[in-house]
Design a protein around this motif. Sequence first.
Motif, PDB file in Angstrom:
ATOM      1  N   ALA A  81       0.854  -1.021   0.068  1.00 52.26           N
ATOM      2  CA  ALA A  81      -0.093  -0.003   0.076  1.00 52.26           C
ATOM      3  C   ALA A  81       0.792   1.146  -0.131  1.00 52.26           C
ATOM      4  O   ALA A  81       0.461   2.179  -0.704  1.00 52.26           O
ATOM      5  N   LEU A  82       2.033   1.174   0.732  1.00 52.25           N
ATOM      6  CA  LEU A  82       2.924   2.391   0.689  1.00 52.25           C
ATOM      7  C   LEU A  82       3.432   2.610  -0.734  1.00 52.25           C
ATOM      8  O   LEU A  82       3.896   3.769  -0.891  1.00 52.25           O
ATOM      9  N   ALA A  83       3.739   1.705  -1.363  1.00 46.89           N
ATOM     10  CA  ALA A  83       4.457   1.565  -2.505  1.00 46.89           C
ATOM     11  C   ALA A  83       3.666   2.553  -3.431  1.00 46.89           C
ATOM     12  O   ALA A  83       4.464   2.920  -4.649  1.00 46.89           O
ATOM     13  N   GLU A  84       2.462   2.540  -3.378  1.00 44.06           N
ATOM     14  CA  GLU A  84       1.642   3.438  -4.524  1.00 44.06           C
ATOM     15  C   GLU A  84       1.892   4.537  -4.369  1.00 44.06           C
ATOM     16  O   GLU A  84       1.679   5.295  -5.407  1.00 44.06           O
ATOM     17  N   SER A  85       2.511   5.286  -3.178  1.00 37.14           N
ATOM     18  CA  SER A  85       2.700   6.819  -3.052  1.00 37.14           C
ATOM     19  C   SER A  85       3.927   7.279  -2.615  1.00 37.14           C
ATOM     20  O   SER A  85       4.638   8.134  -3.055  1.00 37.14           O
ATOM     21  N   ALA A  86       4.532   6.224  -1.800  1.00 35.87           N
ATOM     22  CA  ALA A  86       5.904   6.804  -0.955  1.00 35.87           C
ATOM     23  C   ALA A  86       7.153   6.702  -1.856  1.00 35.87           C
ATOM     24  O   ALA A  86       7.365   5.428  -2.290  1.00 35.87           O
ATOM     25  N   ARG A  87       7.662   7.624  -2.129  1.00 36.77           N
ATOM     26  CA  ARG A  87       8.676   7.440  -2.910  1.00 36.77           C
ATOM     27  C   ARG A  87      10.043   7.263  -2.213  1.00 36.77           C
ATOM     28  O   ARG A  87      11.244   7.197  -2.820  1.00 36.77           O
ATOM     29  N   LEU A  88      10.100   7.593  -1.139  1.00 38.96           N
ATOM     30  CA  LEU A  88      11.282   7.417  -0.119  1.00 38.96           C
ATOM     31  C   LEU A  88      11.014   6.665   1.036  1.00 38.96           C
ATOM     32  O   LEU A  88      10.182   6.648   1.916  1.00 38.96           O
ATOM     33  N   THR A  89      12.134   5.957   1.503  1.00 36.41           N
ATOM     34  CA  THR A  89      11.926   5.262   2.749  1.00 36.41           C
ATOM     35  C   THR A  89      13.143   5.428   3.581  1.00 36.41           C
ATOM     36  O   THR A  89      14.453   5.287   3.308  1.00 36.41           O
ATOM     37  N   VAL A  90      13.003   5.869   4.898  1.00 40.31           N
ATOM     38  CA  VAL A  90      14.259   6.025   5.669  1.00 40.31           C
ATOM     39  C   VAL A  90      13.942   5.666   6.935  1.00 40.31           C
ATOM     40  O   VAL A  90      12.917   5.318   7.625  1.00 40.31           O
ATOM     41  N   VAL A  91      14.911   4.859   7.239  1.00 41.74           N
ATOM     42  CA  VAL A  91      15.281   3.956   8.642  1.00 41.74           C
ATOM     43  C   VAL A  91      15.678   4.738   9.680  1.00 41.74           C
ATOM     44  O   VAL A  91      16.990   5.176   9.616  1.00 41.74           O
ATOM     45  N   LEU A  92      15.142   4.778  10.936  1.00 39.17           N
ATOM     46  CA  LEU A  92      15.666   5.568  12.080  1.00 39.17           C
ATOM     47  C   LEU A  92      16.125   4.532  13.142  1.00 39.17           C
ATOM     48  O   LEU A  92      15.319   3.720  13.415  1.00 39.17           O
ATOM     49  N   THR A  93      17.269   4.597  13.654  1.00 44.48           N
ATOM     50  CA  THR A  93      17.809   3.747  14.531  1.00 44.48           C
ATOM     51  C   THR A  93      17.777   4.378  16.075  1.00 44.48           C
ATOM     52  O   THR A  93      17.406   5.727  16.179  1.00 44.48           O
ATOM     53  N   ALA A  94      17.987   3.777  17.033  1.00 42.31           N
ATOM     54  CA  ALA A  94      17.988   4.330  18.433  1.00 42.31           C
ATOM     55  C   ALA A  94      19.084   5.074  18.750  1.00 42.31           C
ATOM     56  O   ALA A  94      18.631   6.143  19.220  1.00 42.31           O
ATOM     57  N   ASP A  95      20.081   5.107  18.228  1.00 42.98           N
ATOM     58  CA  ASP A  95      21.426   5.794  18.478  1.00 42.98           C
ATOM     59  C   ASP A  95      21.326   7.128  17.781  1.00 42.98           C
ATOM     60  O   ASP A  95      22.132   7.856  17.895  1.00 42.98           O
ATOM     61  N   GLY A  96      20.282   7.371  16.794  1.00 40.60           N
ATOM     62  CA  GLY A  96      20.369   8.494  15.970  1.00 40.60           C
ATOM     63  C   GLY A  96      21.410   8.522  14.863  1.00 40.60           C
ATOM     64  O   GLY A  96      21.287   9.336  14.049  1.00 40.60           O
ATOM     65  N   LYS A  97      22.096   7.363  14.693  1.00 40.27           N
ATOM     66  CA  LYS A  97      22.921   7.438  13.499  1.00 40.27           C
ATOM     67  C   LYS A  97      22.198   6.559  12.289  1.00 40.27           C
ATOM     68  O   LYS A  97      22.274   5.565  12.361  1.00 40.27           O
ATOM     69  N   ASP A  98      21.355   7.405  11.789  1.00 39.87           N
ATOM     70  CA  ASP A  98      20.332   6.912  10.909  1.00 39.87           C
ATOM     71  C   ASP A  98      20.419   7.588   9.780  1.00 39.87           C
ATOM     72  O   ASP A  98      21.166   8.116   9.222  1.00 39.87           O
ATOM     73  N   GLY A  99      19.242   7.509   8.917  1.00 41.35           N
ATOM     74  CA  GLY A  99      19.083   7.935   7.586  1.00 41.35           C
ATOM     75  C   GLY A  99      19.557   9.532   7.507  1.00 41.35           C
ATOM     76  O   GLY A  99      19.440   9.984   6.379  1.00 41.35           O
ATOM     77  N   GLY A 100      19.322  10.101   8.652  1.00 44.95           N
ATOM     78  CA  GLY A 100      19.589  11.824   8.557  1.00 44.95           C
ATOM     79  C   GLY A 100      20.988  11.999   8.523  1.00 44.95           C
ATOM     80  O   GLY A 100      21.444  12.850   8.568  1.00 44.95           O
ATOM     81  N   ASP A 101      21.949  10.805   9.148  1.00 45.53           N
ATOM     82  CA  ASP A 101      23.122  11.068   9.309  1.00 45.53           C
ATOM     83  C   ASP A 101      23.934  11.811   8.306  1.00 45.53           C
ATOM     84  O   ASP A 101      23.831  11.198   7.033  1.00 45.53           O
ATOM     85  N   GLY A 102      24.744  12.578   8.342  1.00 48.49           N
ATOM     86  CA  GLY A 102      25.662  13.426   7.346  1.00 48.49           C
ATOM     87  C   GLY A 102      24.603  14.615   6.715  1.00 48.49           C
ATOM     88  O   GLY A 102      25.430  15.178   5.829  1.00 48.49           O
ATOM     89  N   PHE A 103      23.469  14.695   7.157  1.00 46.08           N
ATOM     90  CA  PHE A 103      22.669  16.087   6.525  1.00 46.08           C
ATOM     91  C   PHE A 103      22.887  17.018   7.574  1.00 46.08           C
ATOM     92  O   PHE A 103      23.245  16.956   8.991  1.00 46.08           O
ATOM     93  N   PRO A 104      22.590  18.586   7.546  1.00 46.16           N
ATOM     94  CA  PRO A 104      22.874  19.719   8.167  1.00 46.16           C
ATOM     95  C   PRO A 104      21.976  19.384   9.433  1.00 46.16           C
ATOM     96  O   PRO A 104      20.951  18.972   9.550  1.00 46.16           O
ATOM     97  N   SER A 105      22.452  19.874  10.464  1.00 46.28           N
ATOM     98  CA  SER A 105      21.867  20.043  11.723  1.00 46.28           C
ATOM     99  C   SER A 105      21.155  21.186  12.034  1.00 46.28           C
ATOM    100  O   SER A 105      20.383  21.175  13.004  1.00 46.28           O
ATOM    101  N   ALA A 106      21.329  22.338  11.109  1.00 48.45           N
ATOM    102  CA  ALA A 106      20.594  23.352  11.304  1.00 48.45           C
ATOM    103  C   ALA A 106      19.272  23.269  10.727  1.00 48.45           C
ATOM    104  O   ALA A 106      18.803  22.423   9.893  1.00 48.45           O
ATOM    105  N   ALA A 107      18.361  23.980  11.333  1.00 45.85           N
ATOM    106  CA  ALA A 107      16.951  23.799  10.819  1.00 45.85           C
ATOM    107  C   ALA A 107      16.665  24.329   9.190  1.00 45.85           C
ATOM    108  O   ALA A 107      17.287  25.293   8.766  1.00 45.85           O
ATOM    109  N   PRO A 108      15.879  23.410   8.463  1.00 49.89           N
ATOM    110  CA  PRO A 108      15.938  23.792   6.837  1.00 49.89           C
ATOM    111  C   PRO A 108      15.012  24.820   6.799  1.00 49.89           C
ATOM    112  O   PRO A 108      14.140  25.392   7.761  1.00 49.89           O
ATOM    113  N   ALA A 109      14.983  25.826   5.834  1.00 56.23           N
ATOM    114  CA  ALA A 109      14.319  27.018   5.568  1.00 56.23           C
ATOM    115  C   ALA A 109      12.978  26.695   5.033  1.00 56.23           C
ATOM    116  O   ALA A 109      12.645  27.047   3.729  1.00 56.23           O
ATOM    117  N   VAL A 110      12.356  26.093   5.989  1.00 55.18           N
ATOM    118  CA  VAL A 110      10.874  25.804   5.536  1.00 55.18           C
ATOM    119  C   VAL A 110       9.824  26.383   6.680  1.00 55.18           C
ATOM    120  O   VAL A 110       9.944  26.068   7.792  1.00 55.18           O
TER     121      VAL A 110
END
Length: 793
Positions: free
Chosen positions: A541-570
């Motif tokens: 069901a998710l595959a019909e619309s979801a273009r991206l999957t990000v896995v988050l781990t307990a230690d925080g070294k997850d799919g967001g690792d390596g991206f900026p820590s400052a808030a995006p301009a949104v």
Amino acid sequence: ALRRALTELVRRHEPLRTTLPAVDGVPVQRIAPPPAGFDLPVADLRHLPGGERRAEASRLAAEASRHRFDLARGPLFRASLVHVADDEHRLLLNLHHAIGDGWSLGVLLEELSALYGAFSRGEASPLPEPVLQYADYAVWQRERLSADALERQVAFWRRALAGAPALLELPTDRPRPPVESHRGAVEGLVISSELTAEANALARREGATLFMVLLAALDVVLGRLAGQEDVVVGTPIAGRTRAETERMVGLFLNSLALRTDLSGDPSFRELLGRVRETTLDAYAHQELPFERVLEEVRPERSLAHAPVFQVMLNLANFQRGAFRGDGLEVAEAEAGSGGEVSSKFDLTLYVRERDGRIVVNLVYAADLFDAPRMRELLAQLEGVLRQAAAAPETRVGALSLATEAAQGVLPDPARPIEAEAWHGAVHETFAAHAAKSPEAPAISAAAETWTYAELDAAANRIAHRLIDGGVRPGDVVAVYAHRSAALVRALLGAWKAGAAFAVLDPAYPPARLAAQAGAARPAALLRISTAGEVPAEVAAALAESARLTVVLTADGKDGGDGFPSAAPAVSVGPDDLAYVAFTSGTTGAPKAIAGTHRPLAHFFGWYARELGLSAGDRFSLLSGLAHDPLLRDVFAPLAVGGSIAIPDAGEIGTPGWLAGWIRDEGITVAHLTPAMGQLLATGTGDIQLPALRLACFGGDVLRAGDVERLRALAPNAEAFNFYGATETPQAMGCFRLPADLAAVGPAVPVGRGIEGVDLLVVTPSGTLAGIGELGEIAVRTPYLSRGYLNDAE
């Protein structure tokens, strides 16, 4: 002369000298010979001061009305005289219902008047001898109800009551006790002569009677209040179908069960036709005693309520006789019962036309109802009668039950409501706290602790990862997670990317999660690694619309690792989509609710002010993940700079564990369902929770007993009851429980609307509800969700 007249009455009418002993367990009539004289006690009160005389006379009348008869020994007809003054007497007449009815009383009064007048003048009795006695009628009735005639009557009532509801589920002020006490109270209504004339005119035009018009109006009220289209109301019938019975004394009365079909939303005229047909059919089959009807239809029996019907409509349309005497001024006064009223049914409406007006006395079960609700019901009956008389073609569903009392507190739709000034979204408030107090604790779980700075930075990295993967403002991000710090990071990350989130709880069946994914159509999936793999059905069901999957781990070294820590301009606006929550589906398939940022920001601002929340508070995350209360557990702490403690989900159900965890974690604010509160108070032993200062309940009906158990455990805790459907973010009503729970009642009310919200709790009829009663919720506020996804707004 009075004694002689009473003696003659007893001689003339055998029921007045009848007793009803049981022979081999069966009651029989035993008729005594005529008495030589009548025992007429006289109470002379003339020696008392004037005020005391009246009080004592009333006491004697009440005492007489409470007399308990011995059916086997009798007498079942009694009289006494109270000498109030030289020129004033009160005659108290008392007969058991087994030997007479209202019609009988009229016969007795007329004959007593004639006999007293003749005897006081030294004349003989002017009355002809009775031709028949009640025993003759009893023999005739038994012979008539044999063979074919009996079977026809029985067959009719079996058909008429087949499948009838066992109970009319009227809203009550208190739960129904397991055994009826029959303790009653009375409320009254007098309908104007104008409306009475209109009701009679409607009856004539439709070939009906005033009784049928009143019954149709009552059926509308009862059906709407109970939410039932099948309504059974009882009515007594005189039972004197032959001319020979008109001057007889005895119990001819019978009860009829009148069943009305309200389905199909008929016009009142059509409903009146149904009532007319039902009533005439019942009249044609009135000879079968109601006791025999019960034997034949075998309804569900309960000590808590009467069988077949719990509401009786009694229209006294016969002319009751009166006592008259030469040179006497005679007035009839109800004896009363010394403040004690008996209620044989949940509701009994005694109706009489008097001086061109309809007079209603409503006797109700005081164990179930309070006087304000009964006054409202009578006003509703009058309102329906007025609307129906004016426009009988009106559909019964369009007949308003909103009385003047309810209309007086309804919000004025012409008055604009000004929305509170927009001060930014909740996650922006959280970011401000992170900047101000970066080292303050934000989350603690079994194996991890996060400060505000760490949580803010991790959420920012997730937001950048989502944006990089194509997530845009207004998109929905699915979050497959259990209770964990990673869940909080995921929710904040979705918001910081300008997206909304929809939480998928792994505890739910895959088919339901797949349906939720199909409704929300997420552009991305955030999966918490410790929640496990997404089931194949959900992944499809998710595959019909979801273009991206990000896995988050307990230690925080997850799919967001390596991206900026400052808030995006949104940035997000007040009416931008914030989350998708799902209704429970109790009325069908679960619906997806599109929640926006404005209601959440408004609620959390009010919440913090109303409860005095602060950065020093420590909150527990106990809510289930499938519904919107999760937002309160997560974002109420972050909106004030407080900290969240997350328990081990596997241990919560162990008796005593939750209380020990709340004590050890120093929890000061707990959001609880009543069921969770009961679990908290189970198996606690010597545990006390002195740090717990606020217990906020919601999600189900809260009982005073739940609060009592909590207070025994946490003596310093103040309790609140919150109400808010999924469509009304977090809470629209709040009730602060007082110290004295006895003043609240068994079910805790939902309280008043929160700041900026016009909230009216109403029953399905559209009237004010009592304590603990929930029906429709009328809300007028700018702080509502936008509506359903994939459905009408």
